[in-house]
Design a protein around this motif. Structure first.
Motif, mmCIF file in Angstrom:
data_model
loop_
_atom_site.group_PDB
_atom_site.id
_atom_site.type_symbol
_atom_site.label_atom_id
_atom_site.label_comp_id
_atom_site.label_asym_id
_atom_site.label_seq_id
_atom_site.Cartn_x
_atom_site.Cartn_y
_atom_site.Cartn_z
ATOM 1 N N ILE A 210 -9.759 10.118 5.012
ATOM 2 C CA ILE A 210 -9.082 9.041 4.285
ATOM 3 C C ILE A 210 -9.655 8.933 2.882
ATOM 4 C CG2 ILE A 210 -8.566 6.570 4.233
ATOM 5 C CD1 ILE A 210 -8.973 6.585 7.311
ATOM 6 N N GLU A 211 -8.766 9.055 1.891
ATOM 7 C CA GLU A 211 -9.125 8.829 0.492
ATOM 8 C C GLU A 211 -8.439 7.532 0.075
ATOM 9 O OE1 GLU A 211 -7.967 12.223 -1.840
ATOM 10 O OE2 GLU A 211 -9.076 13.610 -0.557
ATOM 11 N N LEU A 212 -9.234 6.540 -0.291
ATOM 12 C CA LEU A 212 -8.696 5.208 -0.583
ATOM 13 C C LEU A 212 -8.995 4.792 -2.013
ATOM 14 C CD1 LEU A 212 -7.454 2.478 0.409
ATOM 15 C CD2 LEU A 212 -9.789 1.821 1.043
ATOM 16 N N GLU A 213 -7.960 4.301 -2.693
ATOM 17 C CA GLU A 213 -8.106 3.615 -3.975
ATOM 18 C C GLU A 213 -7.564 2.211 -3.739
ATOM 19 O OE1 GLU A 213 -6.256 5.448 -7.373
ATOM 20 O OE2 GLU A 213 -6.685 7.440 -6.587
ATOM 21 N N PHE B 157 -13.169 -4.911 0.898
ATOM 22 C CA PHE B 157 -12.426 -4.614 2.122
ATOM 23 C C PHE B 157 -12.185 -3.129 2.369
ATOM 24 C CE2 PHE B 157 -10.962 -8.850 0.692
ATOM 25 C CZ PHE B 157 -11.432 -9.595 1.762
ATOM 26 N N GLY B 158 -12.791 -2.239 1.598
ATOM 27 C CA GLY B 158 -12.552 -0.801 1.736
ATOM 28 C C GLY B 158 -12.800 -0.274 3.130
ATOM 29 N N ASN B 159 -13.929 -0.646 3.718
ATOM 30 C CA ASN B 159 -14.251 -0.167 5.075
ATOM 31 C C ASN B 159 -13.254 -0.696 6.104
ATOM 32 O OD1 ASN B 159 -16.470 1.312 4.237
ATOM 33 N ND2 ASN B 159 -17.887 -0.394 4.547
ATOM 34 N N HIS B 160 -12.838 -1.936 5.941
ATOM 35 C CA HIS B 160 -11.872 -2.525 6.875
ATOM 36 C C HIS B 160 -10.515 -1.832 6.753
ATOM 37 C CE1 HIS B 160 -9.933 -5.487 9.414
ATOM 38 N NE2 HIS B 160 -8.992 -5.603 8.486
ATOM 39 N N ILE B 161 -10.070 -1.559 5.539
ATOM 40 C CA ILE B 161 -8.785 -0.885 5.332
ATOM 41 C C ILE B 161 -8.817 0.492 5.985
ATOM 42 C CG2 ILE B 161 -7.237 0.114 3.594
ATOM 43 C CD1 ILE B 161 -8.204 -2.208 1.713
ATOM 44 N N LYS B 162 -9.900 1.233 5.788
ATOM 45 C CA LYS B 162 -10.027 2.559 6.398
ATOM 46 C C LYS B 162 -10.021 2.459 7.917
ATOM 47 C CE LYS B 162 -12.529 4.689 2.575
ATOM 48 N NZ LYS B 162 -13.812 5.278 2.138
ATOM 49 N N MET B 163 -10.668 1.432 8.465
ATOM 50 C CA MET B 163 -10.697 1.234 9.906
ATOM 51 C C MET B 163 -9.289 0.966 10.449
ATOM 52 S SD MET B 163 -12.558 -1.736 12.130
ATOM 53 C CE MET B 163 -11.308 -2.909 11.616
ATOM 54 N N VAL B 164 -8.517 0.127 9.754
ATOM 55 C CA VAL B 164 -7.147 -0.184 10.177
ATOM 56 C C VAL B 164 -6.293 1.080 10.161
ATOM 57 C CG1 VAL B 164 -5.040 -1.440 9.560
ATOM 58 C CG2 VAL B 164 -7.250 -2.600 9.476
ATOM 59 N N ILE C 74 0.859 -1.183 0.000
ATOM 60 C CA ILE C 74 0.000 0.000 0.000
ATOM 61 C C ILE C 74 0.894 1.231 0.000
ATOM 62 C CG2 ILE C 74 -0.220 0.006 2.519
ATOM 63 C CD1 ILE C 74 -3.108 1.056 2.136
ATOM 64 N N PHE C 75 0.560 2.215 -0.812
ATOM 65 C CA PHE C 75 1.269 3.484 -0.857
ATOM 66 C C PHE C 75 0.424 4.492 -0.092
ATOM 67 C CE2 PHE C 75 2.080 7.639 -2.803
ATOM 68 C CZ PHE C 75 3.458 7.707 -2.650
ATOM 69 N N VAL C 76 1.029 5.111 0.909
ATOM 70 C CA VAL C 76 0.307 6.025 1.785
ATOM 71 C C VAL C 76 0.968 7.392 1.735
ATOM 72 C CG1 VAL C 76 -0.300 6.481 4.190
ATOM 73 C CG2 VAL C 76 -0.350 4.161 3.338
ATOM 74 N N MET C 77 0.152 8.440 1.584
ATOM 75 C CA MET C 77 0.655 9.803 1.657
ATOM 76 C C MET C 77 -0.157 10.561 2.706
ATOM 77 S SD MET C 77 1.931 12.438 -1.179
ATOM 78 C CE MET C 77 0.485 12.826 -2.107
ATOM 79 N N VAL D 34 -5.369 14.697 10.048
ATOM 80 C CA VAL D 34 -4.490 14.413 8.906
ATOM 81 C C VAL D 34 -5.340 14.017 7.703
ATOM 82 C CG1 VAL D 34 -4.195 11.963 9.461
ATOM 83 C CG2 VAL D 34 -2.407 13.145 8.195
ATOM 84 N N LEU D 35 -4.840 14.304 6.511
ATOM 85 C CA LEU D 35 -5.449 13.813 5.277
ATOM 86 C C LEU D 35 -4.611 12.641 4.798
ATOM 87 C CD1 LEU D 35 -7.303 13.865 2.805
ATOM 88 C CD2 LEU D 35 -5.793 15.593 1.816
ATOM 89 N N VAL D 36 -5.244 11.486 4.631
ATOM 90 C CA VAL D 36 -4.565 10.274 4.188
ATOM 91 C C VAL D 36 -5.024 9.948 2.772
ATOM 92 C CG1 VAL D 36 -4.185 7.820 4.631
ATOM 93 C CG2 VAL D 36 -4.557 9.383 6.547
ATOM 94 N N LYS D 37 -4.063 9.805 1.864
ATOM 95 C CA LYS D 37 -4.353 9.309 0.519
ATOM 96 C C LYS D 37 -3.646 7.966 0.406
ATOM 97 C CE LYS D 37 -4.957 13.781 -1.631
ATOM 98 N NZ LYS D 37 -4.546 14.708 -2.687
ATOM 99 N N ALA D 38 -4.421 6.915 0.178
ATOM 100 C CA ALA D 38 -3.864 5.570 0.154
ATOM 101 C C ALA D 38 -4.223 4.865 -1.153
ATOM 102 C CB ALA D 38 -4.387 4.763 1.337
ATOM 103 N N GLN D 39 -3.227 4.220 -1.745
ATOM 104 C CA GLN D 39 -3.429 3.397 -2.934
ATOM 105 C C GLN D 39 -3.031 1.972 -2.562
ATOM 106 O OE1 GLN D 39 -0.976 5.891 -5.572
ATOM 107 N NE2 GLN D 39 -2.789 6.023 -6.874
ATOM 108 N N ASP D 40 -4.022 1.120 -2.419
ATOM 109 C CA ASP D 40 -3.816 -0.247 -1.942
ATOM 110 C C ASP D 40 -3.761 -1.228 -3.103
ATOM 111 O OD1 ASP D 40 -3.870 -2.471 -0.005
ATOM 112 O OD2 ASP D 40 -5.869 -2.801 -0.834
ATOM 113 N N LYS D 41 -2.831 -2.164 -3.001
ATOM 114 C CA LYS D 41 -2.704 -3.231 -3.991
ATOM 115 C C LYS D 41 -2.836 -4.598 -3.326
ATOM 116 C CE LYS D 41 -1.766 -0.442 -7.406
ATOM 117 N NZ LYS D 41 -2.655 -0.242 -8.523
ATOM 118 N N GLY D 42 -3.719 -4.684 -2.329
ATOM 119 C CA GLY D 42 -3.962 -5.958 -1.666
ATOM 120 C C GLY D 42 -3.122 -6.193 -0.431
#
Length: 86
Positions: free
Chosen positions: A30-33, A40-47, A17-20, A60-68
């Motif tokens: 949290i902005e998640l791709e 699993f989007g809700n779970h990832i945001k919860m973690v 996962i790439f996190v900024m 904080v503003l979190v921009k995350a690009q998840d690849k599993g």
């Protein structure tokens, strides 16, 4: 702790996962791709949110690009970015 400057951690490779993190005054946003966002989007945001709160980050503003990424990888990337941003 407070995020003073933009910080990033992680890669865009499979199973990562790439996190900024960017300073913010509006709480945790949290902005998640993700390739698995529907399942699993809700779970990832919860973690992400749990790890930020555990480290004392409240704004904080979190921009995350998840690849599993698995939970422990997500937590490690958040911790790395927080330490770089403080």
């Amino acid at each position: 702790m407070t995020i003073n400057k933009p910080a990033k951690c992680g890669t865009l490779e499979s199973n990562d996962i790439f996190v900024m993190l960017t300073p913010s005054e509006n709480g945790i946003s949290i902005e998640l791709e993700s390739v698995v966002e529907k399942q699993f989007g809700n779970h990832i945001k919860m973690v992400i949110e749990e790890k930020l709160k555990e480290m004392g980050i409240t704004s904080v503003l979190v921009k995350a690009q998840d690849k599993g990424a698995l939970d422990y990888t997500i937590r490690a990337r958040i911790e790395g970015a927080v330490k770089r941003g403080c």
